[in-house]
Design a protein around this motif. Sequence first.
Motif, PDB file in Angstrom:
ATOM      1  N   LEU A 377       0.826  -1.207   0.000  1.00  0.00           N
ATOM      2  CA  LEU A 377       0.000   0.000   0.000  1.00  0.00           C
ATOM      3  C   LEU A 377       0.861   1.257   0.000  1.00  0.00           C
ATOM      4  N   ALA A 378       1.951   1.250   0.770  1.00  0.00           N
ATOM      5  CA  ALA A 378       2.855   2.398   0.818  1.00  0.00           C
ATOM      6  C   ALA A 378       3.521   2.637  -0.534  1.00  0.00           C
ATOM      7  N   ALA A 379       3.912   1.559  -1.204  1.00  0.00           N
ATOM      8  CA  ALA A 379       4.554   1.688  -2.515  1.00  0.00           C
ATOM      9  C   ALA A 379       3.592   2.242  -3.551  1.00  0.00           C
ATOM     10  N   VAL A 380       2.338   1.787  -3.502  1.00  0.00           N
ATOM     11  CA  VAL A 380       1.319   2.294  -4.438  1.00  0.00           C
ATOM     12  C   VAL A 380       1.109   3.789  -4.231  1.00  0.00           C
ATOM     13  N   SER A 381       0.904   4.205  -2.975  1.00  0.00           N
ATOM     14  CA  SER A 381       0.618   5.623  -2.695  1.00  0.00           C
ATOM     15  C   SER A 381       1.818   6.503  -3.024  1.00  0.00           C
ATOM     16  N   GLN A 382       3.034   6.014  -2.731  1.00  0.00           N
ATOM     17  CA  GLN A 382       4.221   6.821  -2.999  1.00  0.00           C
ATOM     18  C   GLN A 382       4.433   7.054  -4.480  1.00  0.00           C
ATOM     19  N   ASN A 383       4.318   6.001  -5.288  1.00  0.00           N
ATOM     20  CA  ASN A 383       4.534   6.137  -6.726  1.00  0.00           C
ATOM     21  C   ASN A 383       3.428   6.929  -7.403  1.00  0.00           C
ATOM     22  N   LEU A 384       2.191   6.728  -6.962  1.00  0.00           N
ATOM     23  CA  LEU A 384       1.103   7.527  -7.518  1.00  0.00           C
ATOM     24  C   LEU A 384       1.289   9.001  -7.176  1.00  0.00           C
ATOM     25  N   SER A 385       1.709   9.280  -5.954  1.00  0.00           N
ATOM     26  CA  SER A 385       1.913  10.668  -5.541  1.00  0.00           C
ATOM     27  C   SER A 385       2.995  11.329  -6.381  1.00  0.00           C
ATOM     28  N   GLN A 386       4.073  10.599  -6.632  1.00  0.00           N
ATOM     29  CA  GLN A 386       5.155  11.159  -7.439  1.00  0.00           C
ATOM     30  C   GLN A 386       4.680  11.424  -8.867  1.00  0.00           C
ATOM     31  N   GLY A 387       3.929  10.467  -9.436  1.00  0.00           N
ATOM     32  CA  GLY A 387       3.407  10.652 -10.788  1.00  0.00           C
ATOM     33  C   GLY A 387       2.407  11.791 -10.866  1.00  0.00           C
ATOM     34  N   ILE A 388       1.537  11.888  -9.861  1.00  0.00           N
ATOM     35  CA  ILE A 388       0.548  12.971  -9.820  1.00  0.00           C
ATOM     36  C   ILE A 388       1.253  14.314  -9.682  1.00  0.00           C
ATOM     37  N   GLY A 389       2.300  14.363  -8.856  1.00  0.00           N
ATOM     38  CA  GLY A 389       3.021  15.615  -8.653  1.00  0.00           C
ATOM     39  C   GLY A 389       3.620  16.149  -9.937  1.00  0.00           C
ATOM     40  N   ILE A 390       4.279  15.272 -10.699  1.00  0.00           N
ATOM     41  CA  ILE A 390       4.883  15.685 -11.968  1.00  0.00           C
ATOM     42  C   ILE A 390       3.811  16.127 -12.960  1.00  0.00           C
ATOM     43  N   SER A 391       2.706  15.375 -13.033  1.00  0.00           N
ATOM     44  CA  SER A 391       1.621  15.752 -13.935  1.00  0.00           C
ATOM     45  C   SER A 391       0.974  17.064 -13.500  1.00  0.00           C
ATOM     46  N   LEU A 392       0.819  17.229 -12.195  1.00  0.00           N
ATOM     47  CA  LEU A 392       0.170  18.426 -11.677  1.00  0.00           C
ATOM     48  C   LEU A 392       0.951  19.695 -12.014  1.00  0.00           C
ATOM     49  N   VAL A 393       2.283  19.656 -11.831  1.00  0.00           N
ATOM     50  CA  VAL A 393       3.065  20.855 -12.137  1.00  0.00           C
ATOM     51  C   VAL A 393       3.081  21.131 -13.642  1.00  0.00           C
ATOM     52  N   THR A 394       3.041  20.077 -14.449  1.00  0.00           N
ATOM     53  CA  THR A 394       2.976  20.267 -15.902  1.00  0.00           C
ATOM     54  C   THR A 394       1.673  20.932 -16.303  1.00  0.00           C
ATOM     55  N   ILE A 395       0.559  20.451 -15.724  1.00  0.00           N
ATOM     56  CA  ILE A 395      -0.750  21.035 -16.015  1.00  0.00           C
ATOM     57  C   ILE A 395      -0.817  22.469 -15.532  1.00  0.00           C
ATOM     58  N   CYS A 396      -0.357  22.701 -14.305  1.00  0.00           N
ATOM     59  CA  CYS A 396      -0.408  24.039 -13.723  1.00  0.00           C
ATOM     60  C   CYS A 396       0.372  25.034 -14.572  1.00  0.00           C
ATOM     61  N   PHE A 397       1.593  24.661 -14.963  1.00  0.00           N
ATOM     62  CA  PHE A 397       2.394  25.563 -15.775  1.00  0.00           C
ATOM     63  C   PHE A 397       1.747  25.808 -17.138  1.00  0.00           C
ATOM     64  N   SER A 398       1.221  24.758 -17.769  1.00  0.00           N
ATOM     65  CA  SER A 398       0.620  24.889 -19.090  1.00  0.00           C
ATOM     66  C   SER A 398      -0.570  25.841 -19.075  1.00  0.00           C
ATOM     67  N   VAL A 399      -1.384  25.726 -18.041  1.00  0.00           N
ATOM     68  CA  VAL A 399      -2.561  26.593 -17.923  1.00  0.00           C
ATOM     69  C   VAL A 399      -2.140  28.026 -17.624  1.00  0.00           C
ATOM     70  N   LEU A 400      -1.272  28.219 -16.649  1.00  0.00           N
ATOM     71  CA  LEU A 400      -0.868  29.564 -16.240  1.00  0.00           C
ATOM     72  C   LEU A 400      -0.086  30.284 -17.328  1.00  0.00           C
ATOM     73  N   ASN A 401       0.668  29.529 -18.130  1.00  0.00           N
ATOM     74  CA  ASN A 401       1.483  30.142 -19.171  1.00  0.00           C
ATOM     75  C   ASN A 401       0.642  30.775 -20.277  1.00  0.00           C
ATOM     76  N   GLN A 402      -0.634  30.417 -20.322  1.00  0.00           N
ATOM     77  CA  GLN A 402      -1.528  31.040 -21.304  1.00  0.00           C
ATOM     78  C   GLN A 402      -1.912  32.458 -20.879  1.00  0.00           C
ATOM     79  N   TYR A 403      -1.728  32.769 -19.589  1.00  0.00           N
ATOM     80  CA  TYR A 403      -2.122  34.076 -19.068  1.00  0.00           C
ATOM     81  C   TYR A 403      -0.953  34.858 -18.466  1.00  0.00           C
TER      82      TYR A 403
END
Length: 444
Positions: A377-403
């Motif tokens: 369970l710890a391995a699942v949550s840790q790897n998902l969190s890392q993947g979500i974090g990288i995706s989240l910053v990519t999405i955030c930057f892509s959206v904000l860079n339009q404005y």
Amino acid sequence: MSKMLDSTIVTTALPQIKSSLQITSASASLIISIYMIAIAIFIPLSGWLAKKYGNKTIWLLAIIMFTISSVGSGLASNLTLMLSMRLLQGFSGALLVPIARLIVLENTPPQNLLKMISYVIWPALIAPAIAPFIGGVLSTYWSWRLIFMINVPIGMALFISGNKVLQHDIDRTDKSTSFDWIGFALISLASASLLIALEIISSKKVLNMLAIVLLIVFISSTFGTVKHLIKATLPLFSIRPLRFPSYKVSQFGGSMMWLTVGAIPYLSTIFFQNACHWSAIKTGAIVLFIFVGNIAIKPFANNIIQKLGFKNTIIVSLFLIFFTTFMVGMLTGQINQFCIIAILTLSGVGRSLALTAYNGMSLVEIPYDERNSANTLAAVSQNLSQGIGISLVTICFSVLNQYQSVLNAYRSTYILLGIIIIVPIIEVLTQPRHLGVVEESKLN
């Protein structure tokens, strides 16, 4: 270590891979995302395979597959072969780290867990920080193919040492253990739908219908997974360890922390290259100081935790991550580089302390017979969190860079990561002072 490296080292070399294989930017991003999705899907298998066939057998087999798939990735001449090898890399990587942790956890008494965990988490601390530098040097002066080929000597060394040192644990295996296909399908569906949805949003820069459907699938399958794991007679892994406060805090707060610190080396790499216009090698060399911070505090981490306690150590380390995240976002290429180095080093100190404390605390209350499930369970949550974090910053930057300008968009993204870390700060502040402390009588 190899598995951790491969999740981040490819980022620096993507332009060279894209040019060599003559593929689009969208296709190139699949080389990273398919690896992360495969890891998220197959990590739940690790605990069941170890229980059925033994830790040593599965770990050595995973090393062989990871080494072979690394060679295949390095020799790939087209996108199809590259993605196939990266899928196999993700599958074998999903077995490597959880089973390595399990080998340690199943043979370590509670009173020695903190010391052992401090060694186990080193790959997670080191790899994301040194990957940009290694990737920059190899792709600039030699070839991007060497990024994958360096796994070969590492794999050979691990196989030889593991085969010699590890004891066969055939007496601990349970051949009659049935596989929970329903649980595996639900967990895989939840993990894959979330990461694919985030990948679509980050690449398309819009929340389209397919992404919405996938997010709905994620929510539904997550509820279904929890319900199934609670009611199933022989679940893929049990969620009963969550009844222990120290483990529950380490999973929620630790996941939020991982979301932030897992994304910082990645975000810093593209920030310095795109906003500050630094070369790949200079960027990698500067980001490397996160690793310096990790090393600098490591000899003192256990003593700090023993003196301050898990709760106070986590509070101090999270505040350090919080402030340094904001400070990195305020940097520019004109700021004195010694100042940048100092901030990144402090970020590494906070990262190392937080990971050591969270991981050391997580299993102190868990009985031996439940550590397999707790580790999975710890391995699942840790790897998902890392993947979500990288995706989240990519999405955030892509959206904000339009404005906003590129620099301001990156700054706002760092601010978002800093805000996220407030959540685990609030959680741990509400916990009792003796969080993670187990009475001596319970250790024996």
